[in-house]
Design an enzyme around this catalytic site. Structure first.
Site, PDB file in Angstrom:
ATOM      1  N   CYS A   3       0.858  -1.183   0.000  1.00 34.04           N
ATOM      2  CA  CYS A   3       0.000   0.000   0.000  1.00 34.04           C
ATOM      3  C   CYS A   3       0.896   1.235   0.000  1.00 34.04           C
ATOM      4  O   CYS A   3       1.652   1.456   0.950  1.00 34.04           O
ATOM      5  CB  CYS A   3      -0.911   0.007   1.225  1.00 34.04           C
ATOM      6  SG  CYS A   3      -2.033   1.410   1.296  1.00 34.04           S
ATOM      7  N   GLY A   4       0.807   2.031  -1.077  1.00 31.59           N
ATOM      8  CA  GLY A   4       1.671   3.203  -1.206  1.00 31.59           C
ATOM      9  C   GLY A   4       1.343   4.289  -0.209  1.00 31.59           C
ATOM     10  O   GLY A   4       2.212   4.779   0.506  1.00 31.59           O
ATOM     11  N   HIS A   5       0.056   4.692  -0.163  1.00 33.71           N
ATOM     12  CA  HIS A   5      -0.299   5.744   0.790  1.00 33.71           C
ATOM     13  C   HIS A   5      -0.060   5.248   2.217  1.00 33.71           C
ATOM     14  O   HIS A   5       0.328   6.024   3.095  1.00 33.71           O
ATOM     15  CB  HIS A   5      -1.762   6.175   0.593  1.00 33.71           C
ATOM     16  CG  HIS A   5      -2.731   5.482   1.504  1.00 33.71           C
ATOM     17  ND1 HIS A   5      -3.424   4.346   1.143  1.00 33.71           N
ATOM     18  CD2 HIS A   5      -3.105   5.752   2.786  1.00 33.71           C
ATOM     19  CE1 HIS A   5      -4.183   3.949   2.149  1.00 33.71           C
ATOM     20  NE2 HIS A   5      -4.020   4.783   3.157  1.00 33.71           N
TER      21      HIS A   5
ATOM     22  N   HIS B  92      -8.437  -3.960  -8.042  1.00 34.98           N
ATOM     23  CA  HIS B  92      -8.443  -2.497  -8.063  1.00 34.98           C
ATOM     24  C   HIS B  92      -8.794  -2.029  -9.477  1.00 34.98           C
ATOM     25  O   HIS B  92      -8.189  -2.489 -10.457  1.00 34.98           O
ATOM     26  CB  HIS B  92      -7.070  -1.918  -7.697  1.00 34.98           C
ATOM     27  CG  HIS B  92      -6.683  -2.077  -6.261  1.00 34.98           C
ATOM     28  ND1 HIS B  92      -6.355  -3.297  -5.707  1.00 34.98           N
ATOM     29  CD2 HIS B  92      -6.556  -1.161  -5.264  1.00 34.98           C
ATOM     30  CE1 HIS B  92      -6.039  -3.125  -4.427  1.00 34.98           C
ATOM     31  NE2 HIS B  92      -6.156  -1.843  -4.138  1.00 34.98           N
TER      32      HIS B  92
ATOM     33  N   ASP C 203     -10.399   5.401  -3.220  1.00 39.57           N
ATOM     34  CA  ASP C 203      -9.187   5.964  -2.623  1.00 39.57           C
ATOM     35  C   ASP C 203      -9.246   7.483  -2.684  1.00 39.57           C
ATOM     36  O   ASP C 203      -9.435   8.062  -3.751  1.00 39.57           O
ATOM     37  CB  ASP C 203      -7.959   5.455  -3.385  1.00 39.57           C
ATOM     38  CG  ASP C 203      -6.674   5.574  -2.582  1.00 39.57           C
ATOM     39  OD1 ASP C 203      -6.531   6.548  -1.826  1.00 39.57           O
ATOM     40  OD2 ASP C 203      -5.815   4.683  -2.715  1.00 39.57           O
TER      41      ASP C 203
ATOM     42  N   CYS D 154      -3.424   7.148  -4.837  1.00 39.10           N
ATOM     43  CA  CYS D 154      -3.121   5.715  -4.771  1.00 39.10           C
ATOM     44  C   CYS D 154      -1.680   5.434  -5.201  1.00 39.10           C
ATOM     45  O   CYS D 154      -1.335   5.561  -6.384  1.00 39.10           O
ATOM     46  CB  CYS D 154      -4.086   4.901  -5.616  1.00 39.10           C
ATOM     47  SG  CYS D 154      -3.888   3.106  -5.413  1.00 39.10           S
ATOM     48  N   GLY D 155      -0.851   5.057  -4.246  1.00 41.45           N
ATOM     49  CA  GLY D 155       0.561   4.815  -4.545  1.00 41.45           C
ATOM     50  C   GLY D 155       0.786   3.637  -5.466  1.00 41.45           C
ATOM     51  O   GLY D 155       1.542   3.729  -6.447  1.00 41.45           O
ATOM     52  N   THR D 156       0.123   2.503  -5.200  1.00 40.27           N
ATOM     53  CA  THR D 156       0.306   1.347  -6.074  1.00 40.27           C
ATOM     54  C   THR D 156      -0.382   1.575  -7.420  1.00 40.27           C
ATOM     55  O   THR D 156       0.092   1.109  -8.452  1.00 40.27           O
ATOM     56  CB  THR D 156      -0.234   0.065  -5.403  1.00 40.27           C
ATOM     57  OG1 THR D 156      -1.597   0.254  -5.012  1.00 40.27           O
ATOM     58  CG2 THR D 156       0.600  -0.294  -4.182  1.00 40.27           C
TER      59      THR D 156
END
Length: 322
Positions: free
Chosen positions: A93-95, A213, A240, A244-246
């Site tokens: 999870c990026g964030h 996603h 999100d 969204c980082g990913t």
């Protein structure tokens, strides 16, 4: 009932570009040793009630992402982490990584500089610039399939790319929908229909993994501040709030594969509520196949907004979530 019959969980809440992260800093289950992938499997099979207790109502909501801190395998890593949401578990999870970084700083466990975080899908490097700003080097990301068509009931034919950025994404540019926050209900319905159609028609990620996603793209609110705007529907049917980082990583992989993004070039991704992540790529020189793979660098800011203690009362029929 005596107070000793209760138990508690200490958490730190933050938001990254509007998207919340709840980090468990004490009171979590003993997941033993081994890799983060091994510990995630124990979490999933033996302690799933803990996940729902922390992240679902009445203590949380569908939009929350949880992060369980673990002792890392490598003592030089800042921490190990397992990410989860209202319906299950996330490889990365990026964030959430940005939220974990500022939480570790808040706890006095790291100082500004370069650090490593262990996740179930691999080690993540990040730089803590200050108390809020973080740049993370995500896992190797790539486009798996280009211009895949899916027939969606009530919508028609939808075309998108299948890409990996730490989670599996179906990225759609040609959808004809306004990407505005007040259209979130309609956008959610559209993305949910696409996701169900992908599943029903057997369109999946590598090794048959479900694409959970869905990401829509459109022009930014202000071209001077961003290159693109997105709407991302997450596995639990919540959208999100951050870019969204990913998902941004998956987008960068597609742009790079199409020759539209050079190494070191900055791409600014705006979220549905207007927050922005900056992304850059470098070629993954260790890619195991001929597919163009990148190492994305995602930069964003997170802010701690609460430090609290969750109380678990055995007499509460909703102690483990709704």
């Amino acid at each position: 009932m005596s107070v000793q019959s209760h138990f508690s969980i200490d958490v730190v809440d933050s938001h990254t570009g509007g998207e919340p992260t709840r980090v468990i800093i004490a009171g979590g289950p003993d997941l033993g040793s081994g890799s983060m992938a091994d510990r995630l499997q124990r979490f999933r099979t033996q302690h799933d009630q803990f996940r729902s207790a922390v992240i679902c109502e009445p203590r949380g909501s569908d939009v929350w992402v949880g992060a369980m801190l673990c002792t890392p395998v490598n003592p030089e890593s800042a921490a190990g982490v397992l990410f989860f949401n209202n319906v299950g578990y996330l490889g990365m999870c990026g964030h959430g990584t940005i939220g974990v970084a500022v939480t570790l700083a808040r706890q006095g466990l790291i100082a500004p500089g370069a650090h490593r975080l262990e996740t179930p899908v691999g080690d993540i490097s990040f730089v803590l610039h200050n108390n809020h700003r973080v740049s993370l080097d995500n896992v190797s990301s790539y486009r798996y399939r280009k211009s895949v068509c899916v027939e969606v009931p009530g919508i028609g034919s939808v075309t998108g790319d299948v890409a990996w950025g730490g989670n599996w994404f179906f990225l759609i540019g040609d959808h004809g929908l306004p990407l505005e926050a007040d259209q979130a209900g309609h956008l959610t319905d559209y993305c949910w229909r696409v996701r169900q159609a992908l599943k029903q028609q057997g369109i999946c990620g590598e090794d048959g993994t479900e694409i959970d996603h869905i990401e829509l793209f459109g022009p930014p609110s202000d071209p001077r501040k961003a290159d693109s705007k997105n709407f991302v529907l997450c596995p639990g049917k919540a959208y999100d709030r951050s870019p969204c980082g990913t998902g941004t990583s998956a987008k960068l992989a597609c742009l790079y594969a199409d020759g539209l993004l050079d190494e070191g070039q900055t791409w600014r991704q705006e979220s549905i509520i207007g927050s922005v992540f900056e992304g850059k790529v470098r070629k993954d020189e260790d890619a195991p196949d001929g597919r163009p793979r990148i190492i994305p660098t995602i930069t964003g800011s997170a802010y701690v907004c609460a430090e609290s203690r969750l109380i678990m009362d055995p007499e509460d029929s909703f102690a483990y979530g709704i």
